[in-house]
Design an enzyme around this catalytic site. Structure first.
Site, PDB file in Angstrom:
ATOM      1  N   GLU A   1     -66.125  65.485 -45.656  1.00 55.13           N
ATOM      2  CA  GLU A   1     -67.309  64.630 -45.816  1.00 55.13           C
ATOM      3  C   GLU A   1     -68.566  65.428 -46.121  1.00 55.13           C
ATOM      4  O   GLU A   1     -69.406  65.004 -46.929  1.00 55.13           O
ATOM      5  CB  GLU A   1     -67.506  63.775 -44.562  1.00 55.13           C
TER       6      GLU A   1
ATOM      7  N   HIS B   1     -62.857  53.698 -36.129  1.00 56.07           N
ATOM      8  CA  HIS B   1     -62.860  52.861 -37.329  1.00 56.07           C
ATOM      9  C   HIS B   1     -63.631  51.570 -37.063  1.00 56.07           C
ATOM     10  O   HIS B   1     -63.326  50.533 -37.629  1.00 56.07           O
ATOM     11  CB  HIS B   1     -61.434  52.519 -37.773  1.00 56.07           C
TER      12      HIS B   1
END
Lengths: 369, 327
Positions: free
Chosen positions: B60, B129
């Site tokens: 990321e 999540h």
């Protein structure tokens, strides 16, 4: 059942040692240990439990009993089975989110693992974690982690602590091929190598190279596809192993764990394996790989190879294997029943374990040098 | 006009901007071959090629950092973070580089990057999540923070974000991705970043919400309307820059305000809204500014029961509306 007879017939006499994986990468030739028939049967039973357990979780997912995200270990059973065969009490195991097998192999109660996947109060972390976030500290499982790469520094820190505390323990640090491109890996591997120079980092890095980080193949994720070689940058020695052959993994694991334990230095093994199941249970369409490729790997299915070896050596006949399958299936059925019948966690569980109990903290005595 | 979901609207917005301006590129995990885990970018690699739709490793900080570099050097990158929960390795790049480039270069360089990330719970995604991270970024001057709640805004705001000269954090609530369809124009339009939308008009109290909570608030407003309580709802589709006028105008009219967000309570964006109302509309208030939020616990648990307990829902929002109306 786990492995079809056809698939087994294609394995070609179970001669698996050091065989090239279909992607052409060649693990070091390995002298497989002479596993006796009973021992091989025991390993087979462990792998079968993982396979049947995972198949049950997939069924439960399709039935809507397991929600969210579910990542199964089908195809990779030989890797954790082989390495955890070398687990000793006091060692620590940390892995990413494909973690059910590691828990089962370390002896976590299949009922509690299944109940966790169902999100029940009887689950191994009381329903808070689910599939990706198992934890069983008592048995050395320091957690499955849902953030790719995030657990790698933790494992290296655990290894430092083990030596700091003067123990013989080592850390088995599992990571996927996808995690190795994350910054967390590079920072942690550098520290592991550095601290290992003074014997302060007994980390065994186990790269479960299942060829894909989600939908992206190794070749499409890095120009340097020899993942073991990434460790060269950090002064950490490494080797490859055929991750489909549990005997080869066991031989490698014995050597590697002994070496890490003795030296306090990190070491890395790239296990070449393959996830025959989809990345996640919801991924029905897999546009990133072909059916042919999956079938090709299935011919070296880790369970199929062991079955073939058992039959060829006469250590077991079809009747014995069938009885074993029935036994394992009954165990998994029990876990499913347990999860099915378990209650939801009490709602106040939402607010527990946010902070330590301060009163209990005050009772902790400092350790004096 | 075709009826689209939010996923389709985001896809269309990306596709139209890529067709309109070849400086627009996408990068992220599985955005190309796979078309994104939520199918947002399906077909875009085929249409625009792998130089404009870049599959990246799971890295990321690298995704965002290289996108920033490309943006500074003339491209208009749209970086996808697969789940907002995965964004933290990129925090340094976002906070210390993207947000500060214009300020530290005397305005010579901007950073016209869009960082898209699905966020929020209610899909049984568990610890990593399900998170809402918008308040972290709203706290960083130099960034814009946008959260559309319907397909029309998703496409229009995304197009505006791509054309915006500054870094935009674009959060999409994943539970809303396929929640409903809305007719939206096929042709080019933008929805400006900033101005808020009155999603429902009412007289007795103002509810300020965004993402999935906006829909839950609308549902709750229907329920309490039958009991004679008239609720006005402000869709907080842009958090930064904040359109204070619309919020204050509504609160001055109704005299009461309730902020609803799924993010945890302490340091959540609701506190900022409450402070602004207290500072600038105090004399108009007929009751305390209230918040209905996720609880201050470290993560949304996996268990369905605990997840439900975590999330504000239409029933709880309706009760909060009743309580505030009765104050």
């Amino acid at each position: 059942m786990a492995v079809s007879k056809e698939a087994r017939d294609k394995t070609g006499g179970g001669k698996a040692t050091g065989a090239a994986s279909p992607n052409g990468q060649q693990p070091a030739a390995e002298q497989t240990p002479d596993l006796g028939g009973e021992r091989l049967l025991e390993l087979y039973r462990k792998m079968l439990l993982i396979r049947v357990f995972e198949e049950a979780t997939q069924r439960a997912f399709r039935q809507g009993k397991i929600g969210g995200y579910l990542h199964v270990y089908i195809g990779q059973e030989a890797v954790a089975t082989g390495f955890l065969d070398a687990y000793r009490e006091g060692d620590k195991v940390i892995t990413a989110y494909r973690d059910h097998a590691h828990a089962l192999l370390l002896g976590s109660d299949p009922n509690a693992v299944m109940a966790e996947l169902y999100g029940r109060g009887t689950g191994i972390v009381k329903g808070k974690g689910g599939s990706m976030h198992l934890f069983d500290v008592e048995r050395g499982l320091m957690g499955g982690y849902g953030i790719v790469g995030g657990h790698i520094p933790l494992g290296v820190g655990m290894a430092y602590a083990l030596r700091y505390e003067g123990t013989e323990g080592i850390v088995q640090l599992y990571l996927g091929d996808g995690a190795i491109h994350n910054g967390a890996y590079h920072e942690a591997a550098n520290l592991a190598g550095l601290w290992g120079k003074s014997g302060m980092n007994p980390t065994l890095f186990i790269i479960e190279n299942n060829q894909y980080g989600m939908g992206t193949s190794v070749e499409r994720a890095t120009a340097m596809t020899d993942l073991g070689a990434k460790f060269d940058s950090y002064g950490i020695e490494h080797e490859k192993v055929d991750g489909m052959d549990v005997a080869a993994v066991i031989a490698c694991a014995r050597r590697a764990t002994a070496r890490v334990r003795e030296t306090g230095r990190p070491y890395a093994v790239e296990a070449l394996t393959y996830r025959t199941a989809p990345h996640g249970a919801a991924d029905i369409k897999e546009s990133y790989r072909t059916r042919e490729e999956i079938n090709q790997w299935r011919q070296r299915d880790p369970l199929g190879l062991v079955e073939q070896r058992l039959l060829d050596s006469g250590a077991a006949d079809e009747g014995r294997l069938g009885a074993l399958r029935d036994e394992v299936k009954a165990r998994v059925d029990e876990a499913v029943r347990f999860a099915d019948e378990s209650p939801e966690p009490p709602l106040d569980e939402l607010h527990t374990d946010v902070y330590a109990d301060v009163a209990a903290q005050q009772e902790t005595e400092p350790t004096h040098a | 006009m075709p009826a689209k979901t939010i996923v389709e609207a985001v896809h269309d917005g990306l596709r139209e901007e890529m067709a309109r301006d070849e400086r627009v590129i996408l990068l992220g995990e599985d955005v190309g071959f796979k078309g994104g885990v939520f199918k947002v970018s399906v077909g875009l690699m085929d249409e625009f090629g792998p130089e404009r739709v870049v599959d990246t490793p799971l890295a990321e900080s690298g995704i965002v950092g290289t996108a920033i570099g490309a943006a500074i050097n003339g491209l208009l990158p749209v970086a996808e973070i697969q789940f907002a929960d995965f964004i933290h390795p990129a925090m340094d790049q976002i906070m210390n580089e993207a947000a500060k480039i214009r300020y530290r270069s005397n305005g010579d360089f901007g950073c016209p990057i869009v960082i898209r990330a699905p966020f929020g719970g209610g899909i049984h995604g568990a610890l990593y999540h399900s998170q809402s991270v918008e308040a972290l970024f709203a706290h960083i001057p130099g960034l814009k923070v946008v959260i559309p709640s319907n397909p029309y805004d998703a496409k229009g705001l995304l197009k505006a974000a791509i054309r915006d000269p500054d870094p935009v954090m674009f959060f999409e609530h994943k539970r809303t991705y396929r929640l409903f369809r809305q007719e939206i124009p096929d042709e080019d339009y933008t929805v400006p970043i900033g101005p808020l939308r009155i999603a429902r008009e009412g007289d007795d109290l103002t509810v300020i919400a965004y993402g999935l909570m906006l829909h839950y608030a609308l549902e709750a407003a229907e329920t309490v309307a039958k009991e004679g309580i008239s609720v006005e709802i402000v869709d907080l589709r842009t958090l930064v820059p904040l359109d204070k006028e619309t919020i204050l105008g509504s609160v001055k009219k109704t005299g009461k305000a309730l902020v609803v967000h799924e993010d945890t309570r302490t340091g959540g964006f609701g506190g900022e809204i409450a402070a602004i109302i207290a500072e600038e509309a105090f004399e108009f208030l007929d009751g305390p500014v209230r918040r209905l939020t996720g609880p201050d616990v470290p993560a949304m648990p996996f268990s369905k029961a605990l997840e439900h307990e975590f999330m504000p829902n239409p029933e709880r929002i309706a009760q909060a509306m009743r309580d505030l109306a009765a104050y």
